[in-house]
Design a protein around this motif. Structure first.
Motif, PDB file in Angstrom:
ATOM      1  N   PHE A 193       0.816  -1.207   0.000  1.00  0.00           N
ATOM      2  CA  PHE A 193       0.000   0.000   0.000  1.00  0.00           C
ATOM      3  C   PHE A 193       0.855   1.266   0.000  1.00  0.00           C
ATOM      4  O   PHE A 193       0.373   2.342  -0.341  1.00  0.00           O
ATOM      5  N   TRP A 194       2.117   1.137   0.393  1.00  0.00           N
ATOM      6  CA  TRP A 194       2.992   2.316   0.370  1.00  0.00           C
ATOM      7  C   TRP A 194       3.227   2.803  -1.052  1.00  0.00           C
ATOM      8  O   TRP A 194       3.586   3.971  -1.245  1.00  0.00           O
ATOM      9  N   LYS A 195       3.029   1.948  -2.027  1.00  0.00           N
ATOM     10  CA  LYS A 195       3.193   2.392  -3.415  1.00  0.00           C
ATOM     11  C   LYS A 195       2.133   3.438  -3.760  1.00  0.00           C
ATOM     12  O   LYS A 195       2.442   4.506  -4.289  1.00  0.00           O
ATOM     13  N   GLU A 196       0.872   3.119  -3.446  1.00  0.00           N
ATOM     14  CA  GLU A 196      -0.195   4.088  -3.701  1.00  0.00           C
ATOM     15  C   GLU A 196      -0.053   5.298  -2.784  1.00  0.00           C
ATOM     16  O   GLU A 196      -0.342   6.427  -3.181  1.00  0.00           O
ATOM     17  N   THR A 197       0.416   5.049  -1.541  1.00  0.00           N
ATOM     18  CA  THR A 197       0.670   6.185  -0.648  1.00  0.00           C
ATOM     19  C   THR A 197       1.733   7.110  -1.241  1.00  0.00           C
ATOM     20  O   THR A 197       1.611   8.337  -1.184  1.00  0.00           O
ATOM     21  N   LEU A 479       8.048   9.956  -5.119  1.00  0.00           N
ATOM     22  CA  LEU A 479       8.468   9.404  -6.406  1.00  0.00           C
ATOM     23  C   LEU A 479       9.278   8.126  -6.227  1.00  0.00           C
ATOM     24  O   LEU A 479       9.102   7.158  -6.983  1.00  0.00           O
ATOM     25  N   LEU A 480      10.143   8.088  -5.230  1.00  0.00           N
ATOM     26  CA  LEU A 480      10.918   6.867  -4.975  1.00  0.00           C
ATOM     27  C   LEU A 480      10.004   5.708  -4.576  1.00  0.00           C
ATOM     28  O   LEU A 480      10.186   4.574  -5.033  1.00  0.00           O
ATOM     29  N   ALA A 481       9.017   5.991  -3.708  1.00  0.00           N
ATOM     30  CA  ALA A 481       8.073   4.939  -3.331  1.00  0.00           C
ATOM     31  C   ALA A 481       7.268   4.474  -4.531  1.00  0.00           C
ATOM     32  O   ALA A 481       6.996   3.278  -4.696  1.00  0.00           O
ATOM     33  N   LEU A 482       6.893   5.400  -5.391  1.00  0.00           N
ATOM     34  CA  LEU A 482       6.107   5.050  -6.571  1.00  0.00           C
ATOM     35  C   LEU A 482       6.904   4.185  -7.535  1.00  0.00           C
ATOM     36  O   LEU A 482       6.362   3.283  -8.184  1.00  0.00           O
ATOM     37  N   LEU A 483       8.201   4.427  -7.645  1.00  0.00           N
ATOM     38  CA  LEU A 483       9.013   3.717  -8.623  1.00  0.00           C
ATOM     39  C   LEU A 483       9.508   2.369  -8.131  1.00  0.00           C
ATOM     40  O   LEU A 483       9.614   1.418  -8.923  1.00  0.00           O
ATOM     41  N   LEU A 485       8.488   0.496  -5.103  1.00  0.00           N
ATOM     42  CA  LEU A 485       7.633  -0.407  -4.344  1.00  0.00           C
ATOM     43  C   LEU A 485       6.662  -1.124  -5.276  1.00  0.00           C
ATOM     44  O   LEU A 485       6.348  -0.638  -6.355  1.00  0.00           O
ATOM     45  N   ARG A 486       6.176  -2.299  -4.819  1.00  0.00           N
ATOM     46  CA  ARG A 486       5.259  -3.110  -5.616  1.00  0.00           C
ATOM     47  C   ARG A 486       3.995  -3.385  -4.815  1.00  0.00           C
ATOM     48  O   ARG A 486       4.045  -3.603  -3.610  1.00  0.00           O
ATOM     49  N   ARG A 487       2.888  -3.399  -5.502  1.00  0.00           N
ATOM     50  CA  ARG A 487       1.615  -3.795  -4.898  1.00  0.00           C
ATOM     51  C   ARG A 487       1.399  -5.274  -5.212  1.00  0.00           C
ATOM     52  O   ARG A 487       1.332  -5.662  -6.384  1.00  0.00           O
ATOM     53  N   GLU A 488       1.294  -6.115  -4.168  1.00  0.00           N
ATOM     54  CA  GLU A 488       1.207  -7.554  -4.357  1.00  0.00           C
ATOM     55  C   GLU A 488      -0.017  -8.109  -3.632  1.00  0.00           C
ATOM     56  O   GLU A 488      -0.341  -7.680  -2.513  1.00  0.00           O
ATOM     57  N   ARG A 489      -0.656  -9.089  -4.270  1.00  0.00           N
ATOM     58  CA  ARG A 489      -1.733  -9.873  -3.651  1.00  0.00           C
ATOM     59  C   ARG A 489      -1.410 -11.348  -3.831  1.00  0.00           C
ATOM     60  O   ARG A 489      -0.984 -11.766  -4.902  1.00  0.00           O
ATOM     61  N   PHE A 490      -1.655 -12.100  -2.772  1.00  0.00           N
ATOM     62  CA  PHE A 490      -1.354 -13.533  -2.796  1.00  0.00           C
ATOM     63  C   PHE A 490      -2.578 -14.277  -2.265  1.00  0.00           C
ATOM     64  O   PHE A 490      -3.184 -13.881  -1.253  1.00  0.00           O
ATOM     65  N   PHE A 491      -2.929 -15.351  -2.958  1.00  0.00           N
ATOM     66  CA  PHE A 491      -4.098 -16.149  -2.579  1.00  0.00           C
ATOM     67  C   PHE A 491      -3.670 -17.616  -2.455  1.00  0.00           C
ATOM     68  O   PHE A 491      -2.799 -18.086  -3.201  1.00  0.00           O
ATOM     69  N   ALA A 492      -4.317 -18.312  -1.534  1.00  0.00           N
ATOM     70  CA  ALA A 492      -4.087 -19.746  -1.355  1.00  0.00           C
ATOM     71  C   ALA A 492      -5.405 -20.402  -0.968  1.00  0.00           C
ATOM     72  O   ALA A 492      -6.172 -19.861  -0.154  1.00  0.00           O
ATOM     73  N   ARG A 493      -5.659 -21.551  -1.546  1.00  0.00           N
ATOM     74  CA  ARG A 493      -6.868 -22.318  -1.229  1.00  0.00           C
ATOM     75  C   ARG A 493      -6.461 -23.769  -0.989  1.00  0.00           C
ATOM     76  O   ARG A 493      -5.690 -24.336  -1.775  1.00  0.00           O
ATOM     77  N   ALA A 494      -6.971 -24.353   0.084  1.00  0.00           N
ATOM     78  CA  ALA A 494      -6.645 -25.731   0.466  1.00  0.00           C
ATOM     79  C   ALA A 494      -7.715 -26.672  -0.064  1.00  0.00           C
ATOM     80  O   ALA A 494      -8.921 -26.409   0.064  1.00  0.00           O
ATOM     81  N   LEU A 510      -0.879 -11.769  -7.781  1.00  0.00           N
ATOM     82  CA  LEU A 510      -1.011 -10.610  -8.673  1.00  0.00           C
ATOM     83  C   LEU A 510      -0.016  -9.559  -8.207  1.00  0.00           C
ATOM     84  O   LEU A 510       0.014  -9.221  -7.016  1.00  0.00           O
ATOM     85  N   THR A 511       0.789  -9.045  -9.114  1.00  0.00           N
ATOM     86  CA  THR A 511       1.810  -8.050  -8.771  1.00  0.00           C
ATOM     87  C   THR A 511       1.655  -6.854  -9.679  1.00  0.00           C
ATOM     88  O   THR A 511       1.554  -6.992 -10.906  1.00  0.00           O
ATOM     89  N   ARG A 512       1.646  -5.656  -9.082  1.00  0.00           N
ATOM     90  CA  ARG A 512       1.576  -4.405  -9.841  1.00  0.00           C
ATOM     91  C   ARG A 512       2.764  -3.545  -9.466  1.00  0.00           C
ATOM     92  O   ARG A 512       3.168  -3.486  -8.311  1.00  0.00           O
ATOM     93  N   GLY A 513       3.306  -2.865 -10.466  1.00  0.00           N
ATOM     94  CA  GLY A 513       4.371  -1.913 -10.188  1.00  0.00           C
ATOM     95  C   GLY A 513       5.738  -2.523 -10.165  1.00  0.00           C
ATOM     96  O   GLY A 513       6.550  -2.224  -9.289  1.00  0.00           O
ATOM     97  N   GLY A 514       6.052  -3.369 -11.088  1.00  0.00           N
ATOM     98  CA  GLY A 514       7.393  -3.936 -11.153  1.00  0.00           C
ATOM     99  C   GLY A 514       7.400  -5.184 -11.997  1.00  0.00           C
ATOM    100  O   GLY A 514       6.411  -5.917 -12.075  1.00  0.00           O
ATOM    101  N   GLY A 515       8.493  -5.451 -12.661  1.00  0.00           N
ATOM    102  CA  GLY A 515       8.633  -6.648 -13.465  1.00  0.00           C
ATOM    103  C   GLY A 515       9.097  -7.826 -12.634  1.00  0.00           C
ATOM    104  O   GLY A 515       9.128  -7.795 -11.396  1.00  0.00           O
ATOM    105  N   GLU A 516       9.438  -8.904 -13.320  1.00  0.00           N
ATOM    106  CA  GLU A 516       9.950 -10.119 -12.700  1.00  0.00           C
ATOM    107  C   GLU A 516       8.956 -10.703 -11.707  1.00  0.00           C
ATOM    108  O   GLU A 516       9.327 -11.241 -10.654  1.00  0.00           O
TER     109      GLU A 516
END
Length: 558
Positions: A193-197, A479-483, A485-494, A510-516
């Motif tokens: 969330f610091w990326k959007e911040t 600007l440094l945080a925007l460039l 940092l990455r916004r990431e979501r992780f899901f797991a189902r058993a 799901l990853t936003r704001g960065g490659g790899e």
């Protein structure tokens, strides 16, 4: 005999009501507001603001150098008036620049404020439920473990919380729509969330930067003056050579401060380039003795938001003028402006409008000063910026200077129109070294007695300086945080394993704001595999090669 009435035709539907004039105006206003507050519009306005500032850096500005503007008018008599109609010499105070500035300000506020409210709601909201089909995510895979489902999710939750994820556990049957792929307990996690911040901080800081610049323009002022050694000035618009002030500044708002220049030193490198300018001053309120201080080019005097800078230096030749009746004016001087910064060759004028009772003609000297003088082909030149052999070439004039005509004229040169009209006539010329004298036809003696140095001082008051500095730092942090940092979501189902023993964890990211993203997902699933194996009652044995099995990933990640 009874008759049956024919069926009545169906009534036509009423025409749709036309919206009122007020509703149409409101709709039009909302459409334009949405266009103005779009991020694309803000970027275009920012580009236009940078484009509009180009003339202000290419052409002289009245607020900075009025003499340069007058010289531009003299050099371009046809083009300059046309440019002046479009405020080319007052770009940053022009209506069109202010319009772009205000539109950008409104656009940024209208764009950022709704996003800020949305970001606050997102910070308080829980991570969203996992999608029904995790295999459709860009990065997905499966992890098999002998642990039961809840215990396997406990291990995943612990590993994710260590990595600063926000984690929520849900019952899959209650959190997702029914379907074959939406069974079993699940886990949702997110971070970044610091990326959007940082994004919002960048734009809010940009608004604060604009506010600081606007405040400095409205409540700030500055003035420039040449001060000779042994002289001084007080903070008053009447004493400055050039000055500018904001629209909300009154002469009574100026700080009560006086500056006296006691000594000035200029040091040079071996190649005769300037190394440093240092001025010993004394400052204080009017009528006070004052406190001593030493200032330099990059070391100004700082007092409660006021700054006194050294911006340059030069020489002021001193003369003693002795009239035929014996009246003497000792060590009169005037600053000569440098025409060559390498050798500090200077040009200037000394005006003596009041020579006393009984003297009708006024006297003026116009000359060329050489700090280290050398005659080359009968012409005086300077070969060194230091005053090793000061000499001056002077032209003496007598007549009417036109100082009381009501027309402005430079204090550093004579009014050429007075010479052209014959009101001011040349009466003598000479090249003088220190101690030499030029005698005019009427017996007036002009003696070159020495040279003093002057400092170009600038008094500046900008109440928005600290605000602008803080906003600029915030812009950089956002600007440094925007460039980076990455916004990431992780899901797991058993879910149960196919053979009925253990659990299969279906994971996706799901990853936003960065490659790899695939590489990061593979690293995370590898660490989760190691954590699950460490908690398993019967850890799975590695293959014969000794390497741990790789997590299964979807074909699109291969």
């Amino acid at each position: 005999m009874s008759t049956v009435a024919p069926p009545r035709p169906a009534a036509a539907p009423p025409p749709p009501a036309r919206p009122s004039l007020g509703a149409r105006a409101l709709g039009l206003w909302l459409r334009w507001w949405r266009r103005l507050t779009a991020m694309r519009t803000a970027i275009v306005l920012l580009f236009l603001l940078a484009l509009a500032a180009i003339p202000g850096s290419l052409l002289p500005q009245r607020s900075l150098n009025q003499n340069a503007v007058r010289q531009y008018f003299a050099d371009h008599p046809t083009l300059a008036p046309v440019l002046d109609r479009f405020y080319a010499f007052d770009v940053f105070g022009s209506p069109w620049f202010a319009a772009v500035y205000l539109l950008l300000f409104v656009s940024l506020i209208g764009c950022v404020v709704p996003r800020l409210a949305e970001h606050v709601r997102a910070l308080r909201a829980a991570p969203p439920p996992a999608p029904r089909r995790l295999q459709r995510l860009p990065d997905s895979g499966e992890l098999a473990t002998p642990l039961p489902g809840p215990a396997a999710l406990d291990v995943v939750e612990e590993e994710l919380r260590v990595r600063r994820f926000r984690v929520v556990r849900r019952d899959g049957a209650a959190s997702t729509p029914p379907g074959p792929a939406a069974s079993g307990p699940e886990l949702s996690a997110e971070k970044g969330f610091w990326k959007e911040t940082g994004n919002l901080l960048f734009h809010l800081s940009l608004v604060a930067l604009l506010l600081g610049l606007a405040g400095g323009r409205l409540w700030g002022y500055e003035g420039s003056i040449l001060v000779t050694e042994g002289q001084g000035f007080c903070n008053s618009f009447q004493q400055y050579d050039t000055h500018s002030s904001g629209a909300l500044v009154d002469s009574g708002d100026l700080s009560p401060l006086c500056i006296d220049l006691e000594d000035f030193r200029a040091e040079y490198e071996e190649d005769l380039t300037a190394a440093s300018y240092t001025a010993d001053i004394r400052y204080g309120g009017p009528g006070e003795e004052g406190e001593p201080a030493t200032i330099g080019v990059n070391d100004p005097l700082r007092l409660d938001g006021d700054r006194v800078y050294v911006t340059g230096h030069g020489y002021a030749p001193r003369f003693t003028v002795t009239l035929p009746d014996g009246t003497a004016f000792t060590d009169v001087s005037a600053p000569f402006l440098p025409s060559d910064q390498t050798t500090m060759s200077s040009e200037g004028a000394l005006k003596l409008p009041d020579l006393g009772a009984g003297v009708e003609d006024q006297l003026a000297l116009e000359g060329f000063f050489a700090p280290t003088g050398l005659m080359q082909g009968g012409v005086l030149t300077s070969i060194d910026p230091r005053p090793l052999n000061p000499q001056v070439a002077v032209l003496a004039y007598q007549g009417y200077l036109g100082l009381d005509s009501g027309l402005p004229q430079s204090v550093y040169s004579l009014d050429a129109s007075q010479i052209e009209r014959g009101r001011l006539a040349e009466v003598g010329r000479a090249n003088l070294a220190v101690g030499e004298t030029l005698t005019l036809p009427d017996g007036t003696a002009i003696t070159f007695t020495g040279v003093s140095q002057f400092a170009a001082l600038q008094f500046s008051h900008d109440p928005g300086q600290v605000w602008v500095l803080a906003a600029a730092i915030s812009v950089l942090v956002g600007l440094l945080a925007l460039l980076f940092l990455r916004r990431e979501r992780f899901f797991a189902r058993a879910g149960p394993a196919a053979d009925g023993g253990g659990t299969v964890l279906t994971v996706g990211s799901l990853t936003r704001g960065g490659g790899e993203s695939a590489t990061r997902f593979a690293e995370l699933t590898g660490q989760l595999r190691a954590a699950l194996d460490a908690r398993s009652p019967t850890p799975s044995a590695p293959p014969s090669g000794g390497a741990a099995p790789e997590p299964e990933v979807s074909p699109r990640d291969r």
